[in-house]
Design a protein around this motif. Structure first.
Motif, PDB file in Angstrom:
ATOM      1  N   ALA A 865       0.849  -1.205   0.000  1.00 46.64           N
ATOM      2  CA  ALA A 865       0.000   0.000   0.000  1.00 46.64           C
ATOM      3  C   ALA A 865       0.881   1.250   0.000  1.00 46.64           C
ATOM      4  CB  ALA A 865      -0.895   0.012   1.231  1.00 46.64           C
ATOM      5  N   ARG A 866       0.400   2.356  -0.639  1.00 46.55           N
ATOM      6  CA  ARG A 866       1.146   3.615  -0.714  1.00 46.55           C
ATOM      7  C   ARG A 866       1.114   4.295   0.657  1.00 46.55           C
ATOM      8  NH1 ARG A 866      -1.483   3.099  -5.625  1.00 46.55           N
ATOM      9  NH2 ARG A 866      -0.108   3.218  -7.445  1.00 46.55           N
ATOM     10  N   LYS A 867       2.289   4.807   1.089  1.00 45.67           N
ATOM     11  CA  LYS A 867       2.429   5.342   2.438  1.00 45.67           C
ATOM     12  C   LYS A 867       2.645   6.855   2.484  1.00 45.67           C
ATOM     13  CE  LYS A 867       4.329   1.041   4.292  1.00 45.67           C
ATOM     14  NZ  LYS A 867       5.451   0.438   5.035  1.00 45.67           N
ATOM     15  N   ARG A 868       2.796   7.488   1.341  1.00 41.67           N
ATOM     16  CA  ARG A 868       3.022   8.933   1.338  1.00 41.67           C
ATOM     17  C   ARG A 868       2.113   9.605   0.322  1.00 41.67           C
ATOM     18  NH1 ARG A 868       9.602   9.892   1.755  1.00 41.67           N
ATOM     19  NH2 ARG A 868       9.877   8.865   3.785  1.00 41.67           N
ATOM     20  N   PHE A 869       1.755  10.873   0.646  1.00 36.07           N
ATOM     21  CA  PHE A 869       0.886  11.648  -0.249  1.00 36.07           C
ATOM     22  C   PHE A 869       1.487  13.040  -0.433  1.00 36.07           C
ATOM     23  CE2 PHE A 869      -2.425  14.939  -0.517  1.00 36.07           C
ATOM     24  CZ  PHE A 869      -3.059  14.553  -1.692  1.00 36.07           C
ATOM     25  N   TYR A 870       1.546  13.493  -1.677  1.00 39.38           N
ATOM     26  CA  TYR A 870       2.018  14.840  -2.012  1.00 39.38           C
ATOM     27  C   TYR A 870       0.956  15.504  -2.874  1.00 39.38           C
ATOM     28  CZ  TYR A 870       6.630  13.016  -0.715  1.00 39.38           C
ATOM     29  OH  TYR A 870       7.674  12.446  -0.053  1.00 39.38           O
ATOM     30  N   ALA A 871       0.792  16.806  -2.666  1.00 35.73           N
ATOM     31  CA  ALA A 871      -0.154  17.563  -3.504  1.00 35.73           C
ATOM     32  C   ALA A 871       0.241  19.035  -3.506  1.00 35.73           C
ATOM     33  CB  ALA A 871      -1.587  17.404  -2.992  1.00 35.73           C
ATOM     34  N   SER A 872      -0.094  19.725  -4.557  1.00 30.06           N
ATOM     35  CA  SER A 872       0.113  21.186  -4.626  1.00 30.06           C
ATOM     36  C   SER A 872      -1.085  21.790  -5.338  1.00 30.06           C
ATOM     37  CB  SER A 872       1.416  21.518  -5.370  1.00 30.06           C
ATOM     38  OG  SER A 872       1.332  21.106  -6.723  1.00 30.06           O
ATOM     39  N   ILE A 873      -1.360  23.068  -5.017  1.00 25.06           N
ATOM     40  CA  ILE A 873      -2.514  23.746  -5.613  1.00 25.06           C
ATOM     41  C   ILE A 873      -2.209  25.232  -5.689  1.00 25.06           C
ATOM     42  CG2 ILE A 873      -3.643  24.036  -3.361  1.00 25.06           C
ATOM     43  CD1 ILE A 873      -6.306  23.814  -4.767  1.00 25.06           C
ATOM     44  N   ASP A 874      -2.676  25.895  -6.715  1.00 25.65           N
ATOM     45  CA  ASP A 874      -2.576  27.354  -6.839  1.00 25.65           C
ATOM     46  C   ASP A 874      -3.885  27.974  -6.349  1.00 25.65           C
ATOM     47  OD1 ASP A 874      -0.032  27.200  -7.944  1.00 25.65           O
ATOM     48  OD2 ASP A 874      -0.817  27.007  -9.995  1.00 25.65           O
ATOM     49  N   LEU A 875      -3.776  28.957  -5.439  1.00 26.57           N
ATOM     50  CA  LEU A 875      -4.948  29.613  -4.876  1.00 26.57           C
ATOM     51  C   LEU A 875      -5.125  30.997  -5.506  1.00 26.57           C
ATOM     52  CD1 LEU A 875      -4.534  28.799  -1.068  1.00 26.57           C
ATOM     53  CD2 LEU A 875      -5.768  27.508  -2.805  1.00 26.57           C
ATOM     54  N   ASP A 876      -6.375  31.369  -5.666  1.00 38.23           N
ATOM     55  CA  ASP A 876      -6.707  32.719  -6.123  1.00 38.23           C
ATOM     56  C   ASP A 876      -6.393  33.697  -4.977  1.00 38.23           C
ATOM     57  OD1 ASP A 876      -7.820  35.119  -6.839  1.00 38.23           O
ATOM     58  OD2 ASP A 876      -9.667  34.248  -7.645  1.00 38.23           O
ATOM     59  N   PRO A 877      -5.529  34.704  -5.201  1.00 40.30           N
ATOM     60  CA  PRO A 877      -5.180  35.612  -4.092  1.00 40.30           C
ATOM     61  C   PRO A 877      -6.403  36.293  -3.469  1.00 40.30           C
ATOM     62  CG  PRO A 877      -3.717  35.949  -5.963  1.00 40.30           C
ATOM     63  CD  PRO A 877      -4.799  35.029  -6.445  1.00 40.30           C
ATOM     64  N   ILE A 878      -7.433  36.541  -4.253  1.00 39.28           N
ATOM     65  CA  ILE A 878      -8.610  37.236  -3.724  1.00 39.28           C
ATOM     66  C   ILE A 878      -9.445  36.312  -2.848  1.00 39.28           C
ATOM     67  CG2 ILE A 878     -10.668  38.549  -4.320  1.00 39.28           C
ATOM     68  CD1 ILE A 878      -8.037  39.896  -5.009  1.00 39.28           C
ATOM     69  N   GLN A 879      -9.584  35.039  -3.279  1.00 40.56           N
ATOM     70  CA  GLN A 879     -10.428  34.085  -2.547  1.00 40.56           C
ATOM     71  C   GLN A 879      -9.611  33.043  -1.800  1.00 40.56           C
ATOM     72  OE1 GLN A 879     -13.955  32.726  -4.617  1.00 40.56           O
ATOM     73  NE2 GLN A 879     -13.519  34.083  -6.340  1.00 40.56           N
ATOM     74  N   GLN A 883     -10.758  29.358  -0.100  1.00 38.96           N
ATOM     75  CA  GLN A 883     -10.234  28.162  -0.755  1.00 38.96           C
ATOM     76  C   GLN A 883      -9.365  27.337   0.190  1.00 38.96           C
ATOM     77  OE1 GLN A 883      -8.296  29.758  -4.216  1.00 38.96           O
ATOM     78  NE2 GLN A 883     -10.183  29.790  -5.446  1.00 38.96           N
ATOM     79  N   PHE A 884      -8.538  28.026   1.004  1.00 38.12           N
ATOM     80  CA  PHE A 884      -7.695  27.296   1.935  1.00 38.12           C
ATOM     81  C   PHE A 884      -8.547  26.568   2.979  1.00 38.12           C
ATOM     82  CE2 PHE A 884      -4.791  26.745   5.503  1.00 38.12           C
ATOM     83  CZ  PHE A 884      -3.678  26.207   4.857  1.00 38.12           C
ATOM     84  N   ALA A 885      -9.613  27.222   3.425  1.00 41.01           N
ATOM     85  CA  ALA A 885     -10.516  26.561   4.376  1.00 41.01           C
ATOM     86  C   ALA A 885     -11.135  25.319   3.745  1.00 41.01           C
ATOM     87  CB  ALA A 885     -11.602  27.538   4.822  1.00 41.01           C
ATOM     88  N   GLU A 908       3.734  28.696   0.313  1.00 40.50           N
ATOM     89  CA  GLU A 908       4.709  29.495  -0.442  1.00 40.50           C
ATOM     90  C   GLU A 908       3.993  30.672  -1.076  1.00 40.50           C
ATOM     91  OE1 GLU A 908       6.920  28.859  -4.607  1.00 40.50           O
ATOM     92  OE2 GLU A 908       7.604  27.467  -3.049  1.00 40.50           O
ATOM     93  N   ILE A 909       4.526  31.874  -0.836  1.00 37.21           N
ATOM     94  CA  ILE A 909       3.914  33.103  -1.354  1.00 37.21           C
ATOM     95  C   ILE A 909       4.926  33.803  -2.252  1.00 37.21           C
ATOM     96  CG2 ILE A 909       2.885  35.337  -0.751  1.00 37.21           C
ATOM     97  CD1 ILE A 909       2.186  34.138   1.957  1.00 37.21           C
ATOM     98  N   GLN A 910       4.514  34.138  -3.431  1.00 35.04           N
ATOM     99  CA  GLN A 910       5.336  34.909  -4.349  1.00 35.04           C
ATOM    100  C   GLN A 910       4.529  36.112  -4.823  1.00 35.04           C
ATOM    101  OE1 GLN A 910       6.766  32.515  -7.557  1.00 35.04           O
ATOM    102  NE2 GLN A 910       7.854  31.050  -6.229  1.00 35.04           N
ATOM    103  N   ALA A 911       5.164  37.290  -4.756  1.00 34.09           N
ATOM    104  CA  ALA A 911       4.513  38.512  -5.224  1.00 34.09           C
ATOM    105  C   ALA A 911       5.509  39.335  -6.009  1.00 34.09           C
ATOM    106  CB  ALA A 911       3.973  39.318  -4.034  1.00 34.09           C
ATOM    107  N   GLU A 912       5.092  39.854  -7.138  1.00 37.71           N
ATOM    108  CA  GLU A 912       5.963  40.667  -7.983  1.00 37.71           C
ATOM    109  C   GLU A 912       5.248  41.971  -8.329  1.00 37.71           C
ATOM    110  OE1 GLU A 912       7.178  38.549 -11.417  1.00 37.71           O
ATOM    111  OE2 GLU A 912       8.113  36.893 -10.325  1.00 37.71           O
ATOM    112  N   SER A 913       6.021  43.052  -8.332  1.00 37.11           N
ATOM    113  CA  SER A 913       5.482  44.358  -8.712  1.00 37.11           C
ATOM    114  C   SER A 913       6.395  44.983  -9.755  1.00 37.11           C
ATOM    115  CB  SER A 913       5.379  45.273  -7.490  1.00 37.11           C
ATOM    116  OG  SER A 913       5.046  46.585  -7.893  1.00 37.11           O
TER     117      SER A 913
END
Length: 942
Positions: A865-879, A883-885, A908-913
């Motif tokens: 059986a698989r013993k590890r889980f990985y996932a990533s997701i991009d969130l809308d900065p406004i919502q 979404q995190f909840a 992880e947060i990245q912001a560019e101006s």
């Protein structure tokens, strides 16, 4: 018990009653009486003694004079030394009339008792000489019957013996040198019994320059005359001298006056009997006799005084300690119809002013006060400090005469008159106006504090003494305390510290505050200040966003529940067309230039139109106090310690007042609603948008909780929804026109858009309702979609774990039941996976195993059986927050509910101006990251 007014018991003299008295009439002039040209009240012996109260000091003096003139002892020289206006001249007049014998002693009120006490049956008529230092001129001779008389001793000799008497000192008079004491003793002996009255001697002597001779002699020759005269009097047993000297060097005038006073006091002091005639308590009777002719009702007088004394004892905590003594009843009786506090203030405070004469000044002022009160029909039981009619021009001019410049605006603005703040307050508050509480209080403070100076260590009247000057039996002292608090908020010249109150010609800090209030504008200053306080008072709570005084374009049109706080200029009123409704309707219909769709996600909070103006005024006051305190701390203005403390205390009070007023003003919750009838019924359709309004309780501890309470109690917001209600909504609006199922996501979205549908707190409420209804076959069935006319992932009457997405269908119960009957037997698995009665819309870990394939027990781990889980997701900065909840609830909790599973989450947060971040934003982000314990948080150049 109704007390008789003073005007029904005590009747003023005609000249006071009619206002025909002249200011000069209160000034006794010994020379005019001697010349026979004075007013009748001074010239006529009987009238004089009728209006004269013989004090204890005057009785002793007259007794000494009677004994001296009758050859039975007594003092040969009596110096009358009192403060300015202390009754010196009046006392001399009493001696003058007594010695002159122009009227029999029986006609002189109070004199027979003095003669009896001295054992004198008949007083011999005496020769009287009057030397007036103001009337006499040191460099101008007086001509009497053709004889030129130059000096005081020449004038004395002429008055006592005419030409023969003058012949004794003629040479000394011509040369300006003092006659010897033997000559003067011979003069006095020849014309005894005699009385010599010398008034204002210092005013005469100070006119001589040292070493310079005038017609009246020289400085030294006049001092020698005084010394020789006092020595000569000892040798003549029926001759007596009364001389008046100022009490202080200030009253003596110049340096020469001070020197003259010191020298004369030295010579008089060798032989004189020093006498100070008038005590303060005795002044009561002096003033009463001069101003009032009679007392009609002795019983009523005693009744009034006893009522006041009992009133003070019954309210002992509100009045000075002295009022609790039984002696205070006697003071009330002796002073009637004038309250003792009036005399205390005039004799203790006003008499300290340089030009206020103790007795004459009181008489002049009280005559004007009594005349105006009588004219106005004043019905007070006593004439009190609070009774003074300072709006009367004559009374006002009289008090202003003694005060320095600058008091006129104080009285006109803060104390009395139709334009004063006291009148304005009483006109608006009938409770205070019915007893003139504000005017009376301000008058009492003025009378007790106007003579004070800023250099005094302790200024003003104690609160108890202010109340003593205004409160009458039958009135509550707290009413006047309330008036005093109101005055403290409104008056520009009233000061208070350490429970003492005083008026000053300098505006108080409140005046400065009022001036600064005019600087602040609604949009630039008031609105940001109010917004800041509302922001602090309202937490997000049930709302996904709170928008304070923002335009429609800044209120998002999304699925979150939002509270829109309308600005004060868009206030709500139940009585007329409300600007709040107009502004709220605009935001409800439009987001900027675009139409708004999620209308059922908006709740509005509006100000009460009746409270907005008061709120703005209090905010202006707070901003003004804040600017004063800031300027003081930055050394832009100078305040003494007392004023600085007052400013800080006023700022704190203003802060609390604004906080309270925000609650009292922003009190109306507005919710848009529509009434609707399903289209499959007769007359179906939607009504116009209506606005329901509900008040908030301004006294609630937590404002956010109060808003949530009102929303829930009035069903404006639903946080728990029963499946039966959802089923009815589905039946009325979604399962119609032959439709047997509908998208669950569409139902949620329509509830956010349509005002006739229930307003749910959030989508979690909707999902919990779905989950609660899943186990029953009364409400709805589920499917994860349709393929070839068949439901995929069908579930009906079984617990299910649901995900609100576009594929989830809600099926009408009869349709779902029919579908159940058409399915294969339980446990049989369709190869296509369609319409399996054991399937669920979304299989979750820990849920029912529809195929029954799981092993029994808790350990379902199998080899490999698989013993590890990985996932990533991009969130809308406004919502991102929502979404995190969601991902925590739907994914992370799947792991955290399993024993032994370790879960690690990294953000992880990245912001560019393109233009770069300003310094303020960088500081804020770094500080927040430190507080939230970020492992790393850096800004880079590129």
């Amino acid at each position: 018990m109704t007390l008789k007014p003073w005007r029904e018991i005590a009747v003023p003299h005609d000249d006071v009653l009619k206002g025909t008295f002249q200011q000069a009439e209160f000034a006794a002039d010994l020379s005019r009486v001697h010349a026979g040209t004075a007013n009748a009240e001074y010239q006529n012996p009987a009238q004089f003694f009728q209006r004269t109260f013989i004090t204890e000091g005057m009785r002793l003096l007259l007794d000494s004079v009677v004994k001296r003139l009758s050859g039975q002892g007594g003092d040969p020289v009596i110096q009358l030394q009192t403060a300015f206006g202390g009754g010196k001249t009046h006392t001399m007049l009493a001696v003058y009339h007594l010695a002159k014998g122009a009227a029999p002693a029986s006609d002189l009120q109070g004199v027979p008792a003095i003669l009896d006490a001295a054992g004198v049956t008949e007083l011999p008529r005496a020769r009287v000489a009057v030397l007036d230092g103001i009337k006499s001129s040191p460099n101008q001779a007086v001509v009497r019957d053709g004889q030129s008389i130059c000096t005081l001793w020449g004038d004395l000799a002429w008055q006592l013996g005419g030409a023969p008497g003058y012949a004794l000192v003629k040479d000394a008079d011509a040369s300006g040198t003092s006659p010897g004491k033997d000559v003067l003793a011979d003069l006095l002996g020849r014309y005894a019994p005699c009385v010599i009255l010398i008034d204002e001697l210092v005013a005469y002597v100070r006119q001589f320059d040292e070493g310079k001779a005038l017609t009246g002699g020289s400085f030294d020759s006049n001092l020698s005359f005084v010394q020789a005269l006092t020595e000569a009097l000892k040798a003549v047993p029926t001759a007596v001298l009364l001389a008046s000297l100022p009490e202080s060097a200030k009253e003596a005038g110049s340096q020469r006056g001070e020197k003259a006073l010191a020298s004369l006091s030295h010579y008089f002091g060798r032989i004189q009997a020093l006498w100070k005639p008038v005590a303060t308590e005795e002044a009561f009777e002096i003033v009463r006799r001069r101003l009032f002719s009679s007392t009609n009702d002795k019983l009523a007088l005693e009744s009034v005084c006893r009522a006041f004394a009992k009133y003070y004892i019954d309210n002992r905590d509100d009045f000075p300690q002295e009022t609790q003594d039984s002696k205070y009843l006697k003071r009330l009786t002796h002073a009637y119809p004038i309250h003792p506090e009036v005399f205390d203030r005039l004799y203790e405070d006003w008499s300290t002013l340089d030009n206020f004469q103790r007795t004459r000044g009181v008489l002049k002022l009280m005559a004007k006060v009594i005349h105006r009160l009588w004219k106005d029909g004043n019905n007070d039981p006593l004439i009190m400090p609070g009774s003074f009619p300072l709006m009367d021009a004559d009374t006002l001019n009289e008090v202003l005469y003694y005060l320095p410049q600058g008091w006129t605006p104080v009285i006109e603005h803060d104390v009395d008159g139709e334009r004063s703040e006291t009148w304005k307050i009483e006109n608006k508050d009938t409770r205070l106006g019915s007893v003139q509480a504000c005017r009376r209080t301000a008058r009492a403070i003025f009378l007790g504090s106007a003579p004070s100076t800023s250099s005094q260590g302790v200024r003003g009247l104690e609160l108890e003494r202010v109340i003593l000057g205004v409160a009458q039996p039958g009135q509550q002292p707290d009413l006047f305390k309330d008036a005093l608090r109101r005055l403290g908020d409104r008056l520009h010249y009233l000061n208070a510290a350490n429970n003492r109150f005083w008026l000053d010609t300098r505006p108080n800090l409140r005046r400065e505050m009022e001036e600064r209030k005019r600087r602040f504008q609604d949009r630039e200053d008031l609105l940001p200040s109010i917004r800041e306080r509302v922001q602090k008072s309202v937490a997000s709570g049930v709302f996904g966003g709170i928008h304070i005084f923002t335009g429609s374009g800044d209120v998002p049109d999304d699925w979150a529940l939002r509270l829109v706080v309308l600005p004060p200029d868009a206030a709500f009123s139940k009585s007329d067309q409300s600007l709040a409704i107009e502004r709220a309707t605009g935001i409800l219909n439009q987001r900027g230039e675009q139409p708004r769709f999620k209308q059922n996600r908006l709740i509005f909070l509006a100000a009460d139109s009746d409270s907005v103006s008061r709120l703005k005024d209090h905010v202006r006051s707070h901003l003004a106090w804040h600017s004063i305190v800031s300027d003081y701390k930055d050394n832009r203005i100078v305040l003494d310690n007392l004023m600085a403390k007052q400013a800080q205390a006023s700022l704190e009070q203003a802060e609390e007042t604004v906080r309270r007023m925000i609650r009292e003003t922003c009190k109306w919750l507005l919710a848009p609603v529509q009434e609707a009838r399903p289209m499959n019924g007769k007359g179906g359709g939607l009504s116009e948008v209506k606005w329901e309004h509900f008040p908030l309780n301004p006294g609630a501890q937590n404002w956010s909780q109060e808003i949530e309470r009102v929303l829930k109690e009035n069903e404006l917001l639903i946080s728990e929804w029963a499946p039966i209600h959802l089923a009815k909504v589905l039946k009325d609006w979604f399962w119609k026109d032959d439709a047997k199922d509908t998208s669950a996501l569409k139902v949620w979205q329509q509830s956010c858009q349509q005002l006739y549908l229930p307003r749910l707190k959030d989508d979690m409420v909707f999902q919990r309702t779905l989950a609660a209804g899943a186990e029953s076959r009364e409400f709805f069935g589920f499917a994860q979609g349709q393929e070839d006319g068949r439901y995929v992932g069908f579930s009906f009457g079984r617990r299910a774990s649901l995900s609100l997405d576009s594929s989830l269908l809600l099926i009408e119960p009869l349709t779902a039941a029919a579908c159940m009957e058409s399915l294969p037997a339980a446990g049989e698995t369709s190869r296509t996976g369609a319409a399996d009665p054991g399937a669920t819309a979304l299989v979750r870990a820990g849920g029912d195993d529809p195929a029954g394939a799981g092993d029994s027990g808790n350990d379902r781990t199998t080899p490999g059986a698989r013993k590890r889980f990985y996932a990533s997701i991009d969130l809308d900065p406004i919502q991102a927050k929502r979404q995190f909840a969601d991902l925590v609830a739907e994914v992370v909790q799947q792991f955290t509910l399993c024993p032994g599973v370790k879960v690690k989450i990294a953000v992880e947060i990245q912001a560019e101006s393109p233009t770069g971040f300003d310094g303020g934003l960088q500081r804020a982000v770094r500080e927040n990251c430190n507080v939230l314990k970020f492992r790393s948080a850096e800004f880079e150049d590129s």
